[in-house]
Design a protein around this motif. Structure first.
Motif: not given
Length: 184
Positions: A146-152
């Motif tokens: 989810s954090l990586l999705e937020f970064i994207n």
């Protein structure tokens, strides 16, 4: 203070173990990989949760562990009393500064708000040119998806650039991440 290993990894992680046994398993894998490569650990000094698992596994494998803990946490996170090196500091700011100074690279395992705060601080400091140490995120069992999705989302919104996002390497393998952070 002169520390024995030639390379030190600063690790941010939880003072809890979490519900998934994979968190503890991968924490042990990281510690064993560090020991086999002669990499010492710099961490928050607790004997609880993933922090304790990481320190204990590395110590059992003959590695060196440097814990850094502010006085205010002594009553909340039981400090580890069997470390190779233990440093008591005044506050969280001093802890984070010393952890960054002592490590040659930074890695985040699963953790809560404290882990995220530490990760984002060193990540933003790297972006600002305050240090050049490599940063890694070990995405154990999809914990940081989810954090990586937020970064994207941030990249797509034009609020972060690719260069900033690329300053933190992400992998699901401790071995692969160590190869990038502290090549042999």
């Amino acid at each position: 203070m002169s520390l024995t290993p030639t390379r030190w990894l600063t690790v941010y992680c939880a003072s809890r173990s979490g519900v998934s046994p994979v968190f503890a398993e991968q924490t042990r894998v990281l510690a064993e990989a560090m020991a086999s490569r002669g990499i010492g650990l710099v961490y928050g000094g607790s004997r609880s949760g993933l922090m304790g698992i990481l320190a204990n596994t590395l110590l059992e494998a003959g590695g060196e562990v440097h814990g850094i803990m502010p006085r205010l946490l002594f009553s909340k996170e039981v400090n580890h009393d069997s470390l190779t090196h233990f440093e008591e500091v005044d506050d969280m700011t001093a802890r984070k500064r010393r952890m960054l100074e002592q490590g040659d690279a930074i890695l985040a395992l699963p953790g809560g708000i404290g882990t995220l705060e530490e990760l984002f601080e060193v990540w933003s400091w790297r972006q600002l040119g305050l240090h050049e140490k490599p940063i890694g995120l070990l995405n154990v069992d999809g914990y940081y998806d989810s954090l990586l999705e937020f970064i994207n989302t941030s990249l797509n919104a034009g609020l972060m650039n690719e260069q900033a996002a690329g300053r933190c390497w992400v992998d699901t393998s401790a071995e692969h991440l160590l190869d990038r952070l502290l090549p042999q």
